[in-house]
Design a protein around this motif. Sequence first.
Motif, PDB file in Angstrom:
ATOM      1  N   LEU A 194       0.833  -1.202   0.000  1.00 43.50           N
ATOM      2  CA  LEU A 194       0.000   0.000   0.000  1.00 43.50           C
ATOM      3  C   LEU A 194       0.866   1.250   0.000  1.00 43.50           C
ATOM      4  CD1 LEU A 194      -2.721   1.415   0.169  1.00 43.50           C
ATOM      5  CD2 LEU A 194      -2.696   1.036   2.648  1.00 43.50           C
ATOM      6  N   ALA A 195       1.943   1.237   0.795  1.00 38.03           N
ATOM      7  CA  ALA A 195       2.858   2.385   0.812  1.00 38.03           C
ATOM      8  C   ALA A 195       3.501   2.583  -0.558  1.00 38.03           C
ATOM      9  CB  ALA A 195       3.924   2.185   1.877  1.00 38.03           C
ATOM     10  N   ASP A 209       3.513  10.175  -5.810  1.00 36.39           N
ATOM     11  CA  ASP A 209       4.285  11.363  -5.423  1.00 36.39           C
ATOM     12  C   ASP A 209       5.762  11.101  -5.654  1.00 36.39           C
ATOM     13  OD1 ASP A 209       5.040  13.837  -4.055  1.00 36.39           O
ATOM     14  OD2 ASP A 209       5.668  12.522  -2.419  1.00 36.39           O
ATOM     15  N   ASN A 210       6.415  12.001  -6.317  1.00 34.52           N
ATOM     16  CA  ASN A 210       7.842  11.858  -6.606  1.00 34.52           C
ATOM     17  C   ASN A 210       8.588  13.040  -5.993  1.00 34.52           C
ATOM     18  OD1 ASN A 210      10.266  10.950  -7.658  1.00 34.52           O
ATOM     19  ND2 ASN A 210       9.927  11.890  -9.669  1.00 34.52           N
ATOM     20  N   ILE A 262       4.737  17.913   5.880  1.00 31.96           N
ATOM     21  CA  ILE A 262       5.182  16.686   6.533  1.00 31.96           C
ATOM     22  C   ILE A 262       5.800  15.766   5.487  1.00 31.96           C
ATOM     23  CG2 ILE A 262       4.508  14.745   7.977  1.00 31.96           C
ATOM     24  CD1 ILE A 262       4.046  17.433   9.315  1.00 31.96           C
ATOM     25  N   TYR A 263       7.037  15.367   5.751  1.00 28.78           N
ATOM     26  CA  TYR A 263       7.742  14.435   4.864  1.00 28.78           C
ATOM     27  C   TYR A 263       8.026  13.150   5.646  1.00 28.78           C
ATOM     28  CZ  TYR A 263       8.752  18.704   2.197  1.00 28.78           C
ATOM     29  OH  TYR A 263       8.653  19.891   1.491  1.00 28.78           O
ATOM     30  N   LEU A 264       7.805  12.013   5.010  1.00 26.42           N
ATOM     31  CA  LEU A 264       8.158  10.725   5.606  1.00 26.42           C
ATOM     32  C   LEU A 264       9.336  10.160   4.832  1.00 26.42           C
ATOM     33  CD1 LEU A 264       7.446   8.426   7.615  1.00 26.42           C
ATOM     34  CD2 LEU A 264       5.965   7.479   5.843  1.00 26.42           C
ATOM     35  N   VAL A 265      10.461   9.968   5.530  1.00 27.40           N
ATOM     36  CA  VAL A 265      11.660   9.459   4.860  1.00 27.40           C
ATOM     37  C   VAL A 265      12.133   8.200   5.563  1.00 27.40           C
ATOM     38  CG1 VAL A 265      12.360  11.761   4.111  1.00 27.40           C
ATOM     39  CG2 VAL A 265      13.282  10.830   6.230  1.00 27.40           C
ATOM     40  N   SER A 266      12.809   7.357   4.802  1.00 27.18           N
ATOM     41  CA  SER A 266      13.352   6.111   5.354  1.00 27.18           C
ATOM     42  C   SER A 266      14.590   5.712   4.571  1.00 27.18           C
ATOM     43  CB  SER A 266      12.304   4.990   5.283  1.00 27.18           C
ATOM     44  OG  SER A 266      11.923   4.749   3.934  1.00 27.18           O
ATOM     45  N   CYS A 304      11.385   9.066   0.039  1.00 31.33           N
ATOM     46  CA  CYS A 304      10.727  10.236   0.613  1.00 31.33           C
ATOM     47  C   CYS A 304       9.317  10.361   0.052  1.00 31.33           C
ATOM     48  CB  CYS A 304      11.519  11.514   0.307  1.00 31.33           C
ATOM     49  SG  CYS A 304      10.692  13.014   0.917  1.00 31.33           S
ATOM     50  N   ILE A 305       8.371  10.609   0.941  1.00 32.01           N
ATOM     51  CA  ILE A 305       7.002  10.901   0.538  1.00 32.01           C
ATOM     52  C   ILE A 305       6.621  12.246   1.149  1.00 32.01           C
ATOM     53  CG2 ILE A 305       4.592  10.170   0.642  1.00 32.01           C
ATOM     54  CD1 ILE A 305       5.528   7.310   0.933  1.00 32.01           C
ATOM     55  N   ASN A 306       6.230  13.177   0.314  1.00 33.72           N
ATOM     56  CA  ASN A 306       5.708  14.445   0.795  1.00 33.72           C
ATOM     57  C   ASN A 306       4.240  14.219   1.151  1.00 33.72           C
ATOM     58  OD1 ASN A 306       4.578  17.011   1.090  1.00 33.72           O
ATOM     59  ND2 ASN A 306       5.956  17.935  -0.397  1.00 33.72           N
ATOM     60  N   CYS A 307       3.975  13.976   2.429  1.00 32.15           N
ATOM     61  CA  CYS A 307       2.621  13.608   2.866  1.00 32.15           C
ATOM     62  C   CYS A 307       1.625  14.734   2.604  1.00 32.15           C
ATOM     63  CB  CYS A 307       2.630  13.246   4.345  1.00 32.15           C
ATOM     64  SG  CYS A 307       3.655  11.818   4.753  1.00 32.15           S
ATOM     65  N   THR A 308       2.071  15.965   2.754  1.00 33.54           N
ATOM     66  CA  THR A 308       1.178  17.109   2.527  1.00 33.54           C
ATOM     67  C   THR A 308       0.761  17.172   1.064  1.00 33.54           C
ATOM     68  OG1 THR A 308       2.325  18.286   4.309  1.00 33.54           O
ATOM     69  CG2 THR A 308       0.927  19.588   2.829  1.00 33.54           C
TER      70      THR A 308
END
Length: 488
Positions: free
Chosen positions: A55-56, A63-64, A263-267, A279-283
């Motif tokens: 799903l992620a 989003d790129n 909000i950015y989610l990075v891993s 990286c996903i720019n959640c906003t």
Amino acid sequence: MVPLKFERDIFGKLLAIALNNKIDLEECFSYPLSPLPPALCHNTGEMMKTEKSALAKKLRSLDNSSPPSSPDVWIIDGFYFLHSLVNQTIPDTFHKLSEIILQKICNISVQEIHLVFDRYLSPSIKDKEREKRQEEEIPFEITGPLQRPPSDFTKKLKNRKFKEAIVSYLAINWNNDEFGAIIGGKKIYLTLNEKCYSFVRNDQKVEKKEELNFECYHEEADTRVIFHAAQLQNQREIVIYASDTDILIIALANIHKLEEKNIYLVSRGAPGQRYDMNCINCTKLSNILGQTLCRALPAFHAFTGCDYTASFYRQGKVKPFNLLKKDKHFQNAFENLNEQFNLSDKQTTNAIEEFTVSMYGIKHCQSVNSARLLLFQKSFATSHNTKHFLNKVKTYNSNTIPPCWKTIKQKILRTTYIASMWLNATQKHCVKLSATEYGWTLNNGQYEPLWFDGEPTPLHVDDIVINSEDEGSDNFTSDDDENDYLSS
């Protein structure tokens, strides 16, 4: 009156009865026909699991983005960060280990860093998942700075007592003036149980302060990182360093509450390093998806399978998400599964039933019980060879049909509990409901799913035998009828 008890070959049992009696298959399929629902559980009793990261990946494809060049704050999932140390040489004392951890997070080019850890509660609705992961609860104590860390650091991270001991030690040991040079001009936050402490350097001394604004009673860092983001006042560019689909879903569901914040989610990679990062720019992604879909995601994710709940056998995440994304009717239904929801809301429960049936590729059908019968009939209605029919029924894989309504009802309740918890991630207390009233039972101090109320099968043969005067038409549909219901 002949009793009908559960057997592994329940379909063979039904056939044996059907050879001499006309039975009400529709009534039969309103029962689970198993002590555990085959669509949700393995024969061992373990819950079905799916690759929730699918799903992620699907959401990431929309989003790129790259990590922000000048973030204001980093919020780090603490145990995800500790797991990143397992491939490195572990120092010979806990004092040195705490220093290395502090150095690594202070290497991030940002002035404010939050290190957020889980709390371990008992009982917990995550008990079954932790049991599956073979997590332990063996007493462990750090008696002083010169104590040697265990060589099997990776294995010890499966011991919740070991993890609690490390976090407690960091909270004590970082209050040490020799670490002032490492901290420099930064402000470091560390959570310990419901408390949160900050560490800053002031006149060559390290000052430790309890931060009441970040006091929080969440169990999981998944929700607590969102709580921390919500409490920030002047910071706009916020990076959450974590690798969990749940956090992405929780962030998207609450993004509308985080006004004027990106909000950015990075891993992946080391914290603060821009290379080799997802990286996903959640906003930005929330604007692409829309608020209704974002607020529907917690219930959808919980319903289709997460750490707390079972997935549907071979249904996965992507196909159900595509159904959700294109249908506002389904989005509204999942959005409604929050603490205000009640099972008497038939519009919502009917939509969830219809969504479940659609996952299994059945058209023009809104009832899971009817769908179970239709899928069974698809396999057996056209067989005229009794011996062949018997062999097919005996080997029928009941995992492939949806659970009955009795099971789906309990799954909706568990989904509601989890969705409510995730949707309230910005509050100090995110749990608003009682687990034992929303799909779990408490047995021997551990929460277990209540798969269904009542008996798994009809109790007596007489309950499912149709009297001759009651006969209307054969239970089995024709091939033409099937084609109206079943997708190709």
